[in-house]
Design a protein around this motif. Structure first.
Motif, mmCIF file in Angstrom:
data_model
loop_
_atom_site.group_PDB
_atom_site.id
_atom_site.type_symbol
_atom_site.label_atom_id
_atom_site.label_comp_id
_atom_site.label_asym_id
_atom_site.label_seq_id
_atom_site.Cartn_x
_atom_site.Cartn_y
_atom_site.Cartn_z
ATOM 1 N N ASN A 163 4.646 -26.705 29.106
ATOM 2 C CA ASN A 163 5.483 -25.673 28.501
ATOM 3 C C ASN A 163 4.815 -24.304 28.543
ATOM 4 O O ASN A 163 5.487 -23.276 28.648
ATOM 5 N N ALA A 203 10.489 -31.760 26.579
ATOM 6 C CA ALA A 203 11.061 -31.000 25.466
ATOM 7 C C ALA A 203 10.183 -31.016 24.225
ATOM 8 O O ALA A 203 10.141 -30.052 23.463
ATOM 9 N N HIS A 204 9.481 -32.119 24.007
ATOM 10 C CA HIS A 204 8.675 -32.249 22.786
ATOM 11 C C HIS A 204 7.198 -32.468 23.133
ATOM 12 O O HIS A 204 6.529 -33.322 22.550
ATOM 13 N N HIS A 245 1.650 -24.414 22.271
ATOM 14 C CA HIS A 245 2.450 -25.125 23.263
ATOM 15 C C HIS A 245 1.568 -26.031 24.121
ATOM 16 O O HIS A 245 0.367 -25.807 24.268
ATOM 17 N N ARG A 277 11.049 -29.872 35.075
ATOM 18 C CA ARG A 277 11.060 -29.213 33.775
ATOM 19 C C ARG A 277 9.973 -29.792 32.872
ATOM 20 O O ARG A 277 9.658 -30.975 32.965
#
Length: 326
Positions: free
Chosen positions: A92, A23-24, A88, A20
């Motif tokens: 991402n 997230a940040h 982004h 994945r």
């Protein structure tokens, strides 16, 4: 749901989940350089899939090459470029671009929906490449085991060691998913759409029935013995059967093979089959760097027809587009 016949028993080996994006993850400073990194990540995935394709047989080879073409889809790069421009980060942007396409495939349903696993596997591998971490996959193991995953992409299923993988269980997938197709071709019992399969602890003994779709965690050995005895009886019965296919009440049902090339034809031709239900000739193109000449195609067709002399062979002249761009 059982999708590949047979029974299996062994300890669970859990496949590493998809990689994945952070997230940040911060936005990029140089969009042009970031886009070059994204392109390189997708290309590295395509090259890796093509390398794996050289080590497997016809149908698996063509599926891997078709998946490599997904990694080279210019639309994915274009979508990732828009994500970069929207602020982004690299990882991402890749993940968002893939999910945009995945949503479109799922909305179409059917065949396209079952290609979403292939698409997301490409995305996960590209994310891993751009982050510089190991790609997702099956961990190393040394004893006959049952592979359990959220879903298995073609890159994983096609290169499984048949001497060690006795069964496959996934949470996702369907009867026409590449996991089901390849498992059946490889003779590995498989069950798909098992809820919470990835929550089964690694090492847990498990039994599965690829015909009924039944899965038993930590089964009593009497069940395992019964499954093995049933499998032995089935094998014995099949060994003494031959001739045209028919049901117990006499209705005739032709037993036909689906093939993707000469290797598949040779393997299927040796079986007690009535012919070929589908020769996927697009695989002849997908396995080549350029369109095969008429002479080359003639030789391929001869190689396919020879093992089925006197039997029917249905030829699909071409099926291109979607996940099979030429």
């Amino acid at each position: 749901m059982g999708v590949s016949p047979g029974t299996a028993y062994g300890p669970v080996v859990q496949v590493a989940p998809p990689v994945r994006p952070p997230a940040h993850e911060p936005a990029v400073d140089d969009e042009e350089a970031a886009l070059a990194d994204v392109k390189a990540a997708f290309e590295s995935v395509a090259v890796s899939l093509e390398q794996r394709a050289t080590r497997v047989e016809d149908t698996a080879q063509q599926i891997l090459k078709a998946t490599a073409l997904i990694a080279r889809d210019k639309g994915l790069v274009k979508a990732a470029s828009k994500e970069l421009a929207a602020g982004h980060g690299r990882a991402n942007s890749i993940a968002n671009a893939v999910e945009t396409y995945a949503a479109q495939f799922e909305a179409l349903g059917g065949y396209f929906a079952e290609r979403v696993a292939d698409l997301r596997d490409v995305g996960s591998r590209a994310v891993a490449a751009v982050l510089g971490v190991a790609a997702p996959g099956v961990p190393a193991f040394s004893e006959p085991s049952v592979i359990v995953a959220e879903d298995l992409a073609p890159a994983e299923t096609a290169t499984l060691d048949r001497s060690l993988v006795v069964g496959i269980i996934t949470e996702a997938g369907g009867r026409t998913s590449h996991t089901a197709i390849l498992a059946a071709q490889m003779g590995i019992p498989a069950v798909v759409q098992l809820p919470h399969a990835t929550q089964i602890p690694a090492g847990t003994p498990i039994a599965l029935d690829g015909d009924s779709g039944e899965v038993t965690i930590a089964p009593d050995m009497s069940l395992v013995t019964a499954q093995r005895e049933r499998a032995a009886r089935r094998k014995e019965a099949l060994a003494h059967l031959s001739g045209p296919g028919r049901t117990s009440d006499g209705a005739e049902i032709a037993l036909l093979a689906n093939i993707g090339g000469v290797d598949d034809a040779v393997a299927a031709g040796a079986q007690d089959l009535e012919g070929v239900g589908l020769f996927r000739t697009e695989f002849v193109y997908l396995s080549a760097t350029k369109a095969p000449t008429v002479e080359e195609q003639v030789e391929i067709y001869r190689g396919v027809f020879a093992p089925f002399e006197g039997r029917r062979v249905v030829v699909r002249t071409l099926d291109a587009g979607a996940d099979k761009p030429l």
